[in-house]
Motif scaffolding. Structure first.
Motif, PDB file in Angstrom:
ATOM      1  N   VAL A   1     -27.560  11.126 -16.985  1.00 47.04           N
ATOM      2  CA  VAL A   1     -28.916  11.300 -16.468  1.00 47.04           C
ATOM      3  C   VAL A   1     -28.856  11.990 -15.104  1.00 47.04           C
ATOM      4  N   VAL A   2     -29.770  12.917 -14.856  1.00 44.45           N
ATOM      5  CA  VAL A   2     -29.924  13.469 -13.506  1.00 44.45           C
ATOM      6  C   VAL A   2     -31.367  13.276 -13.063  1.00 44.45           C
ATOM      7  N   ARG A   3     -31.527  12.641 -11.938  1.00 48.54           N
ATOM      8  CA  ARG A   3     -32.877  12.456 -11.384  1.00 48.54           C
ATOM      9  C   ARG A   3     -32.976  13.176 -10.043  1.00 48.54           C
TER      10      ARG A   3
ATOM     11  N   HIS B   1     -38.934  11.953 -12.058  1.00 46.79           N
ATOM     12  CA  HIS B   1     -38.101  11.056 -11.251  1.00 46.79           C
ATOM     13  C   HIS B   1     -37.260  11.908 -10.316  1.00 46.79           C
ATOM     14  N   ASN B   2     -37.446  11.772  -9.036  1.00 52.57           N
ATOM     15  CA  ASN B   2     -36.598  12.521  -8.117  1.00 52.57           C
ATOM     16  C   ASN B   2     -35.988  11.574  -7.099  1.00 52.57           C
ATOM     17  N   ASP B   3     -34.708  11.279  -7.257  1.00 51.99           N
ATOM     18  CA  ASP B   3     -34.060  10.340  -6.351  1.00 51.99           C
ATOM     19  C   ASP B   3     -33.164  11.026  -5.323  1.00 51.99           C
TER      20      ASP B   3
ATOM     21  N   ASN C   1     -34.645  10.002 -24.113  1.00 56.03           N
ATOM     22  CA  ASN C   1     -34.997  11.422 -24.300  1.00 56.03           C
ATOM     23  C   ASN C   1     -34.564  11.969 -25.662  1.00 56.03           C
TER      24      ASN C   1
ATOM     25  N   SER D   1     -23.145  14.998  -9.812  1.00 51.55           N
ATOM     26  CA  SER D   1     -24.267  15.678 -10.466  1.00 51.55           C
ATOM     27  C   SER D   1     -23.980  17.157 -10.659  1.00 51.55           C
TER      28      SER D   1
ATOM     29  N   THR E   1     -28.046  10.756  -7.766  1.00 53.00           N
ATOM     30  CA  THR E   1     -28.741  11.851  -8.462  1.00 53.00           C
ATOM     31  C   THR E   1     -28.252  11.907  -9.910  1.00 53.00           C
TER      32      THR E   1
ATOM     33  N   LEU F   1     -38.982  19.024 -19.984  1.00 55.24           N
ATOM     34  CA  LEU F   1     -38.086  18.175 -19.204  1.00 55.24           C
ATOM     35  C   LEU F   1     -37.042  19.024 -18.487  1.00 55.24           C
TER      36      LEU F   1
ATOM     37  N   ASN G   1     -33.467  12.441 -18.191  1.00 57.56           N
ATOM     38  CA  ASN G   1     -33.686  11.464 -17.120  1.00 57.56           C
ATOM     39  C   ASN G   1     -33.738  10.036 -17.641  1.00 57.56           C
TER      40      ASN G   1
END
Ligand code: ATP
Ligand code: MG
Ligand code: MG
Ligand code: MG
Length: 468
Positions: free
Chosen positions: A67-69, A74-76, A44, A281, A88, A36, A40
């Motif tokens: 959370v960081v995506r 997951h990519n925002d 977790n 972030s 993010t 990981l 996310n």
């Protein structure tokens, strides 16, 4: 108005009252999960509890998880500045049952919290369930009194959660809030579901199976995992529509307006939003021990920072901006996350140094970008050579170049970019062959590949810093 800090406490207190252990957020860099990149989801830190590898002294828990995506599954990152609901970095509120209560109780707890404690009107809410999960649909009818048309059956994997190829899995159910017909967008499952009218606020996962390489079994003691975006909930509770209009973001954006002297309206609005998001972030990542670098987690951090810094430049900031917003962030979030207070100086210094360095090449890089795309119109494509030059000489991550061109609907030839990168590596190897011992070369190339492109900072600093 109920502020973000109060909403977080109400959530945690409610589950505490319902016999859940309040557990601290896990770090953004997962302690024992090398698969990981960043935390996310709330589950977790409980992964081994769900699989049964680890025991805890409690069977119910609740958290507000950082959370960081921005990378990985997951990519925002590309959504920020474009949708009303993506960050993010965000906080995921969750409740968890480890073989304790299951579907009916999870639905009841969720429904009572949002409609009774938070007072959301039931007629604005609708849910999705996995199409085969007639049980969940039945509970939504019975417990929440939802009519058929407010229970949307989704047959795709969007509503079936898996931890990986094997392990616990099961159907999920998402709760949506209808922000009203004046906003474009259709209900989940419809062709217009990507609009911002119907916004998912809470996702309930019913872990009821165990998938092995051969078959799927019923778990004797199924579990619950849920996740609700704190900022999305605050948006609904504060009667606004966009996540960036909640109290916390208004504070960050007004700091950014104050420091740049540019109002958050018109074209500047989305730059201010991106800066506020990326400030969160990057600051939280630094507080959890990530530093900007040219590989792995550090490169994701650098990419986010530099994207934010390009927006500071767009706003005409004459001096590095992001580090000046850190005190506001610490004021707003430091009480809930004391690591921000502890790392405040490190965060500010790191942001300042990175922005000072990047500003030296940013303007010239943007000049090159303008001249290379001046003749292109919407639908056009920037050649890979130029994108690579921007990366290699001016420190523009590929996604920053793509982001910079997106408003004009110009794409980047990524195959050409990769080819240019490969060619440069091969040329460097050829130029070096025979000029030193094999051992020295091996070390040099390992370093070069590890650190990637050297940032061009002008000849004086390039030598003084001794970067490879
Ligand atoms: P969406 O479909 O809107 O992208 P998701 O289904 O990817 O959301 P989940 O993985 O189910 O999101 O995460 C649980 C909850 O976390 C969501 O219901 C939402 O409230 C919140 N959430 C997810 N992604 C983001 C984000 N990028 N920014 C803010 N909140 C988010
Ligand atoms: Mg998503
Ligand atoms: Mg979703
Ligand atoms: Mg979801």
């Amino acid at each position: 108005m109920t502020g973000v800090n109060e909403i977080r406490s109400t959530f945690l207190d409610y589950f505490k009252k319902n016999d859940h252990e309040v557990v601290e957020s896990g770090p953004l860099v997962p302690r024992n999960d090398p698969t990981l990149m960043f935390a996310n989801a709330g589950m977790n830190q409980f992964k081994n509890v769900f699989t049964g590898l680890e025991k805890r002294p409690y069977s119910r828990a609740t958290t507000a998880q950082k959370v960081v995506r921005a990378g990985g599954k997951h990519n925002d990152l590309d959504n920020v500045g474009y949708t009303a609901r993506h960050h993010t970095f965000f906080e995921m509120l969750g409740n968890f049952s480890f073989g304790d209560y299951f579907k009916d109780r999870a639905i009841e707890l969720a429904w009572n919290l949002i409609t009774k404690e938070f007072g959301l009107p039931a007629d604005r809410l609708l849910v999705t369930v996995y199409s085969e999960d007639t049980e969940a649909a039945g509970y939504w009818k019975k417990i929440a009194g939802l009519s058929e048309d407010r229970i949307i059956r989704i047959p795709t994997s969007d509503n079936f959660w898996t931890m990986g190829d094997t392990g616990p899995c099961g159907p999920c159910s998402e709760i949506f809030y209808d922000h009203g017909e004046h906003i474009w967008g259709g209900p989940p499952g419809s062709a217009d579901e990507d609009g911002d009218r119907f916004i998912e606020i809470w996702n309930l996962v019913f872990m009821q199976y165990e998938q092995t390489p051969e078959a799927r079994f019923d778990l004797p003691r199924p579990s619950i995992d849920t996740g609700m975006g704190l900022e999305r909930l605050a948006t609904v509770l504060q009667g606004v529509h966009n996540n960036y209009d909640i109290d916390l973001f208004r504070a960050l954006i007004s700091a950014s307006e104050h420091e740049t002297g540019v109002d958050a309206s018109g074209a500047a609005l989305s730059s201010h939003r991106v800066i506020a998001d990326h400030l969160r972030s990057t600051s939280f990542l630094i507080a959890d021990g990530v530093l900007p670098s040219n590989e792995g987690r550090g490169y994701v951090l650098r990419r986010i920072m530099r994207r934010g810094m390009r927006h500071a430049h767009l706003l005409g900031a004459a001096e590095p901006l992001m580090h000046r917003l850190v005190p506001t962030l610490v004021r707003e979030m430091g009480r809930a996350y004391p690591e921000l207070i502890r790392a405040e100086a490190l965060i500010a210094e790191t942001l300042k140094l990175e922005e000072t360095r990047f500003r030296k090449t940013l303007e010239r890089g943007l000049g090159l970008l303008d001249s290379a795309t001046g003749d292109l119109s919407a639908g056009g494509r920037l050649d890979g050579e130029t994108a690579f030059k921007l990366y290699d000489t001016f420190g523009f991550p590929l996604d920053l170049t793509q982001d910079a061109l997106r408003a004009r609907d110009i794409s980047v030839d990524t195959d050409g970019f990769n080819a240019a990168m490969e060619r440069q590596k091969a040329e460097a190897r050829a130029a070096w062959s025979g000029s030193g011992s094999a051992a020295t070369e091996a070390v040099w190339f390992a370093l070069k590949e590890k650190h990637g492109a050297t940032d061009f900072l002008g000849y004086e600093t390039e030598i003084a810093e001794g970067v490879v």
